[in-house]
Design a protein around this motif. Structure first.
Motif, PDB file in Angstrom:
ATOM      1  N   SER A  52      44.532  19.274  15.217  1.00  0.00           N
ATOM      2  CA  SER A  52      43.586  18.658  16.148  1.00  0.00           C
ATOM      3  C   SER A  52      42.611  17.787  15.359  1.00  0.00           C
ATOM      4  CB  SER A  52      42.826  19.737  16.921  1.00  0.00           C
ATOM      5  OG  SER A  52      42.066  20.551  16.035  1.00  0.00           O
ATOM      6  N   THR A  53      41.989  16.829  16.035  1.00  0.00           N
ATOM      7  CA  THR A  53      41.083  15.909  15.355  1.00  0.00           C
ATOM      8  C   THR A  53      39.649  16.121  15.815  1.00  0.00           C
ATOM      9  OG1 THR A  53      41.512  14.197  17.016  1.00  0.00           O
ATOM     10  CG2 THR A  53      42.856  14.167  15.007  1.00  0.00           C
ATOM     11  N   ARG A  54      38.753  15.840  14.925  1.00  0.00           N
ATOM     12  CA  ARG A  54      37.319  16.010  15.183  1.00  0.00           C
ATOM     13  C   ARG A  54      36.554  15.057  14.280  1.00  0.00           C
ATOM     14  NH1 ARG A  54      34.440  19.070  18.990  1.00  0.00           N
ATOM     15  NH2 ARG A  54      36.171  20.545  18.835  1.00  0.00           N
ATOM     16  N   GLY A  55      35.498  14.436  14.806  1.00  0.00           N
ATOM     17  CA  GLY A  55      34.698  13.520  14.009  1.00  0.00           C
ATOM     18  C   GLY A  55      33.936  14.243  12.916  1.00  0.00           C
ATOM     19  N   ILE A  56      34.031  13.749  11.688  1.00  0.00           N
ATOM     20  CA  ILE A  56      33.347  14.353  10.551  1.00  0.00           C
ATOM     21  C   ILE A  56      32.506  13.285   9.860  1.00  0.00           C
ATOM     22  CG2 ILE A  56      35.118  13.907   8.789  1.00  0.00           C
ATOM     23  CD1 ILE A  56      34.629  16.842   7.845  1.00  0.00           C
ATOM     24  N   PHE A  57      31.380  13.685   9.311  1.00  0.00           N
ATOM     25  CA  PHE A  57      30.449  12.757   8.668  1.00  0.00           C
ATOM     26  C   PHE A  57      30.871  12.563   7.213  1.00  0.00           C
ATOM     27  CE2 PHE A  57      25.851  11.714   7.474  1.00  0.00           C
ATOM     28  CZ  PHE A  57      25.927  10.445   8.040  1.00  0.00           C
ATOM     29  N   VAL A  58      31.085  11.313   6.834  1.00  0.00           N
ATOM     30  CA  VAL A  58      31.538  10.983   5.485  1.00  0.00           C
ATOM     31  C   VAL A  58      30.384  10.377   4.704  1.00  0.00           C
ATOM     32  CG1 VAL A  58      33.239   9.752   4.099  1.00  0.00           C
ATOM     33  CG2 VAL A  58      33.838  10.521   6.409  1.00  0.00           C
ATOM     34  N   LEU A  59      30.066  10.963   3.560  1.00  0.00           N
ATOM     35  CA  LEU A  59      29.015  10.464   2.674  1.00  0.00           C
ATOM     36  C   LEU A  59      29.669  10.066   1.360  1.00  0.00           C
ATOM     37  CD1 LEU A  59      27.930  13.459   4.011  1.00  0.00           C
ATOM     38  CD2 LEU A  59      25.784  12.348   3.412  1.00  0.00           C
ATOM     39  N   ALA A  60      29.357   8.872   0.885  1.00  0.00           N
ATOM     40  CA  ALA A  60      30.022   8.372  -0.316  1.00  0.00           C
ATOM     41  C   ALA A  60      29.014   7.688  -1.231  1.00  0.00           C
ATOM     42  CB  ALA A  60      31.135   7.409   0.061  1.00  0.00           C
ATOM     43  N   PHE A  61      29.312   7.740  -2.536  1.00  0.00           N
ATOM     44  CA  PHE A  61      28.436   7.147  -3.543  1.00  0.00           C
ATOM     45  C   PHE A  61      29.231   7.004  -4.833  1.00  0.00           C
ATOM     46  CE2 PHE A  61      28.078  11.703  -3.327  1.00  0.00           C
ATOM     47  CZ  PHE A  61      28.238  12.129  -4.635  1.00  0.00           C
ATOM     48  N   ASN A  62      28.659   6.331  -5.787  1.00  0.00           N
ATOM     49  CA  ASN A  62      29.291   6.186  -7.094  1.00  0.00           C
ATOM     50  C   ASN A  62      29.207   7.530  -7.821  1.00  0.00           C
ATOM     51  OD1 ASN A  62      29.984   5.614  -9.770  1.00  0.00           O
ATOM     52  ND2 ASN A  62      29.070   3.573  -9.691  1.00  0.00           N
ATOM     53  N   PRO A  63      30.318   8.130  -8.214  1.00  0.00           N
ATOM     54  CA  PRO A  63      30.279   9.444  -8.872  1.00  0.00           C
ATOM     55  C   PRO A  63      29.485   9.456 -10.176  1.00  0.00           C
ATOM     56  CG  PRO A  63      32.506   8.919  -8.148  1.00  0.00           C
ATOM     57  CD  PRO A  63      31.701   7.668  -7.992  1.00  0.00           C
ATOM     58  N   ASP A  64      29.278   8.280 -10.774  1.00  0.00           N
ATOM     59  CA  ASP A  64      28.495   8.223 -12.006  1.00  0.00           C
ATOM     60  C   ASP A  64      26.996   8.320 -11.734  1.00  0.00           C
ATOM     61  OD1 ASP A  64      30.752   7.983 -13.617  1.00  0.00           O
ATOM     62  OD2 ASP A  64      30.801   5.800 -13.362  1.00  0.00           O
ATOM     63  N   ASP A  65      26.600   8.212 -10.464  1.00  0.00           N
ATOM     64  CA  ASP A  65      25.191   8.338 -10.087  1.00  0.00           C
ATOM     65  C   ASP A  65      24.893   9.776  -9.686  1.00  0.00           C
ATOM     66  OD1 ASP A  65      24.855   5.629 -10.450  1.00  0.00           O
ATOM     67  OD2 ASP A  65      25.254   5.148  -8.345  1.00  0.00           O
ATOM     68  N   SER A  66      23.707  10.217  -9.996  1.00  0.00           N
ATOM     69  CA  SER A  66      23.259  11.548  -9.569  1.00  0.00           C
ATOM     70  C   SER A  66      22.572  11.392  -8.218  1.00  0.00           C
ATOM     71  CB  SER A  66      22.295  12.155 -10.601  1.00  0.00           C
ATOM     72  OG  SER A  66      21.775  13.381 -10.139  1.00  0.00           O
ATOM     73  N   VAL A  67      23.347  11.567  -7.154  1.00  0.00           N
ATOM     74  CA  VAL A  67      22.829  11.330  -5.807  1.00  0.00           C
ATOM     75  C   VAL A  67      22.438  12.631  -5.117  1.00  0.00           C
ATOM     76  CG1 VAL A  67      23.408  10.455  -3.515  1.00  0.00           C
ATOM     77  CG2 VAL A  67      24.080   9.172  -5.547  1.00  0.00           C
ATOM     78  N   PHE A  68      23.333  13.615  -5.148  1.00  0.00           N
ATOM     79  CA  PHE A  68      23.066  14.897  -4.509  1.00  0.00           C
ATOM     80  C   PHE A  68      22.821  15.965  -5.578  1.00  0.00           C
ATOM     81  CE2 PHE A  68      25.177  12.758  -1.033  1.00  0.00           C
ATOM     82  CZ  PHE A  68      24.473  13.209   0.080  1.00  0.00           C
ATOM     83  N   ASN A  69      21.788  16.777  -5.362  1.00  0.00           N
ATOM     84  CA  ASN A  69      21.492  17.847  -6.313  1.00  0.00           C
ATOM     85  C   ASN A  69      22.006  19.195  -5.837  1.00  0.00           C
ATOM     86  OD1 ASN A  69      19.646  18.279  -4.240  1.00  0.00           O
ATOM     87  ND2 ASN A  69      17.913  17.464  -5.397  1.00  0.00           N
ATOM     88  N   LEU A  70      23.101  19.174  -5.066  1.00  0.00           N
ATOM     89  CA  LEU A  70      23.722  20.418  -4.612  1.00  0.00           C
ATOM     90  C   LEU A  70      24.665  20.948  -5.691  1.00  0.00           C
ATOM     91  CD1 LEU A  70      24.590  19.285  -0.993  1.00  0.00           C
ATOM     92  CD2 LEU A  70      22.918  21.024  -1.596  1.00  0.00           C
ATOM     93  N   PRO A  71      24.668  22.264  -5.941  1.00  0.00           N
ATOM     94  CA  PRO A  71      25.520  22.835  -7.004  1.00  0.00           C
ATOM     95  C   PRO A  71      26.997  22.481  -6.867  1.00  0.00           C
ATOM     96  CG  PRO A  71      23.943  24.456  -6.223  1.00  0.00           C
ATOM     97  CD  PRO A  71      23.826  23.283  -5.312  1.00  0.00           C
ATOM     98  N   GLY A  72      27.549  22.609  -5.676  1.00  0.00           N
ATOM     99  CA  GLY A  72      28.962  22.321  -5.484  1.00  0.00           C
ATOM    100  C   GLY A  72      29.316  20.876  -5.747  1.00  0.00           C
ATOM    101  N   VAL A  73      28.381  19.970  -5.520  1.00  0.00           N
ATOM    102  CA  VAL A  73      28.631  18.555  -5.770  1.00  0.00           C
ATOM    103  C   VAL A  73      28.581  18.270  -7.271  1.00  0.00           C
ATOM    104  CG1 VAL A  73      27.836  16.215  -5.316  1.00  0.00           C
ATOM    105  CG2 VAL A  73      27.667  17.951  -3.524  1.00  0.00           C
ATOM    106  N   VAL A  74      27.581  18.790  -7.942  1.00  0.00           N
ATOM    107  CA  VAL A  74      27.432  18.563  -9.383  1.00  0.00           C
ATOM    108  C   VAL A  74      28.628  19.123 -10.148  1.00  0.00           C
ATOM    109  CG1 VAL A  74      25.995  19.067 -11.402  1.00  0.00           C
ATOM    110  CG2 VAL A  74      24.915  18.554  -9.198  1.00  0.00           C
ATOM    111  N   ASP A  75      29.095  20.297  -9.755  1.00  0.00           N
ATOM    112  CA  ASP A  75      30.202  20.947 -10.479  1.00  0.00           C
ATOM    113  C   ASP A  75      31.535  20.224 -10.288  1.00  0.00           C
ATOM    114  OD1 ASP A  75      28.327  22.801 -11.199  1.00  0.00           O
ATOM    115  OD2 ASP A  75      28.893  24.258  -9.654  1.00  0.00           O
ATOM    116  N   ASN A  76      31.701  19.553  -9.134  1.00  0.00           N
ATOM    117  CA  ASN A  76      32.998  18.942  -8.827  1.00  0.00           C
ATOM    118  C   ASN A  76      32.940  17.421  -8.766  1.00  0.00           C
ATOM    119  OD1 ASN A  76      34.614  21.473  -8.188  1.00  0.00           O
ATOM    120  ND2 ASN A  76      32.946  21.703  -6.715  1.00  0.00           N
TER     121      ASN A  76
END
Length: 382
Positions: free
Chosen positions: A106-130
Motif C-alpha cells: 500500500s502507498t502512503r505519503g512520507i516526508f522526505v528531507l535531504a541535504f549534502n551528507p558532508d554537511d552536519s545538518v541533523f544532530n540526531l544520533p541515528g543520522v550521525v552514525d549512518n
C-alpha cells in the motif's frame, strides 16, 4: 477546634460526593486531553526545526509551514557567507513522496528531507552514525518513530533483513534508522542525500532549495548577524533565528488552521461542563441544608461565614476530583502516544494549569450556588 462543617456536609451523602468527583474528574480529563493534543500539535510541528544544526534559517516568504514549503535559489544562501561571523551554510530539500509499504504494497505519503551528507545538518544520533550510508545511490534512512502504516520497517531492519521499497516510484533501500517522530503534518519521515532527492524528484532542480541553514562562529552574535542580513539582503527570502523559525511554525498551526481553535474551544467546554456539574452539587447541598443554615443565620452568623463554607466545599471537591482526573489523563496520554507517535506527555506546567482551572471552576460554581443562601430570610424559612 472548629467543626469542619464543609467536609462533614460533603461526606454526609457519599454517593452524591462520588458523583460530584466523577463529574469534576471528567471535566479535568476533557481539559487535559484538549490541552495535551494542542501542545502535542505544537511540539510535533517543530521536531525537525529543533533538530536542525544551525543558528539562522532562510525560507521563501511564500512558505507557510515546513510541510508546505516554496523553493528559492540557493545563491541567496551563499550570499550570507559575506557577513562577518558566518561559519558555513547548508541547503536543505523538503518534499512529500509516495512510500510503498514493503509488506502489503500500500502507498502512503512520507516526508522526505535531504541535504549534502558532508554537511552536519541533523544532530540526531541515528543520522550521525549512518551518514555515510546515504552517500550511496538510492539509499535512505527511515524514521523508526513513523506511523505503523508505513510497514514494519524498523523491526525488519533490526532483525538484519534487507528492506527495499519504492519512494516516488523509485526503488530505494533502507540503510539505517533514526528517531524523530510523526507530526500533524507528516506521519513519517525519511532522510537521504541531496543527489538521491533529485533522483526521486526529477522535476526538482539542483540549487533550488527549501530551507537554508546558516551556522555562525561560536563568538558571533545571532541577533546582530540576523539584523544585518535583514538590512542588506533582498526581501525575497525571510530570515529567522532558530526560536523565530519554531515560533513561525507554531503560529501557522495556531492561527492559520482550525486545529488550535478547536482544542482551545474543547478546553473551554470542559471548563464550562465542570462549572455546571459543581454548581448542581453545591446548589443541591445548600438547598438540603437550608434550614440548618437559616438557624445559624438567626444566631448571628454573617453571610461571609456561609460563603467561606461553600468555598471550602468547592475547593475540597476541586482537589479530590482533580487527583483521579490527572491519573486517568496520564494513562490516556500514554495510550495516545503509543497509538499516534505524538509527544503526549504530562508536564508540570499543564498539570498546574488544569489544577488552577479546576479550582477556579469550583470557586465560580460555589459563588453562584451561595446566592440562594444569601437571599434566604430565616423568618421565611421557618
Amino acid at each position: 477546634m472548629k467543626i469542619p462543617l464543609a467536609w462533614l456536609q460533603l461526606t454526609r451523602e457519599k454517593m452524591r460526593l462520588l458523583v460530584a468527583l466523577a463529574g469534576i474528574g471528567f471535566a479535568d480529563i476533557l481539559m487535559f486531553m484538549q490541552l495535551g493534543f494542542r501542545d502535542a500539535l505544537f511540539d510535533s510541528s517543530v521536531r525537525v526545526h529543533s533538530n536542525l544544526d544551525g543558528d539562522i534559517f532562510l525560507v521563501s516568504p511564500q512558505s507557510t509551514t515546513l510541510t508546505a514549503m516554496k523553493s528559492f535559489p540557493q545563491r541567496r544562501l551563499y550570499q550570507t557567507l559575506a557577513f562577518e561571523g558566518v561559519e558555513s551554510v547548508k541547503p536543505v530539500y523538503l518534499d512529500f513522496a509516495l512510500w510503498k509499504n514493503p509488506v502489503d504494497r500500500s502507498t502512503r505519503g512520507i516526508f522526505v528531507l535531504a541535504f549534502n551528507p558532508d554537511d552536519s545538518v541533523f544532530n540526531l544520533p541515528g543520522v550521525v552514525d549512518n551518514i555515510n550510508q546515504i552517500k550511496l545511490t538510492d539509499k535512505v534512512l527511515f524514521d523508526a518513530a513513523s506511523r505503523d502504516e508505513f510497514g514494519p520497517v524498523a523491526e525488519k531492519f533490526n532483525q538484519g533483513e534487507s528492506v527495499t521499497t519504492e519512494v516516488g516510484g523509485r526503488r530505494v533501500e533502507v540503510r539505517g534508522l533514526f528517531e524523530m517522530g510523526a507530526s500533524f503534518g507528516a506521519n513519517g519521515n525519511i532522510l537521504t542525500s541531496d543527489l538521491n532527492f533529485l533522483r526521486m524528484f526529477p522535476n526538482r532542480k539542483k540549487g533550488i532549495i527549501d530551507v537554508g541553514i546558516v551556522k555562525l562562529k561560536p563568538a558571533a552574535n545571532v541577533e546582530a548577524v540576523l539584523k544585518q542580513m535583514k538590512t542588506y539582503l533582498p526581501a525575497d527570502v525571510r530570515y529567522f533565528s532558530k526560536q523565530e523559525f519554531m515560533a513561525w511554525e507554531k503560529d501557522y498551526w495556531q492561527t492559520s488552521t482550525t486545529i488550535g481553535f478547536i482544542f482551545s474551544l474543547g478546553t473551554a467546554m470542559g471548563f464550562i461542563v465542570g462549572i455546571v456539574i459543581v454548581y448542581q452539587i453545591l446548589y443541591t447541598d445548600v438547598s438540603d441544608h437550608l434550614a440548618e443554615y437559616a438557624t445559624l443565620k438567626a444566631m448571628g452568623y454573617k453571610d461571609i461565614y456561609f460563603l467561606i463554607v461553600v468555598f471550602q466545599e468547592a475547593l475540597i471537591l476541586a482537589i479530590l476530583g482533580y487527583l483521579p482526573g490527572c491519573a486517568v489523563a496520564i494513562g490516556l496520554y500514554n495510550l495516545t502516544k503509543n497509538a499516534t507517535s505524538l509527544p503526549m506527555i504530562m508536564t508540570l506546567a499543564r498539570a498546574t494549569t488544569v489544577l488552577i482551572l479546576t479550582m477556579v471552576m469550583c470557586s465560580v460554581s460555589g459563588a453562584i450556588a451561595v446566592r440562594k443562601l444569601s437571599a434566604a430570610d430565616p423568618a421565611d424559612i421557618f
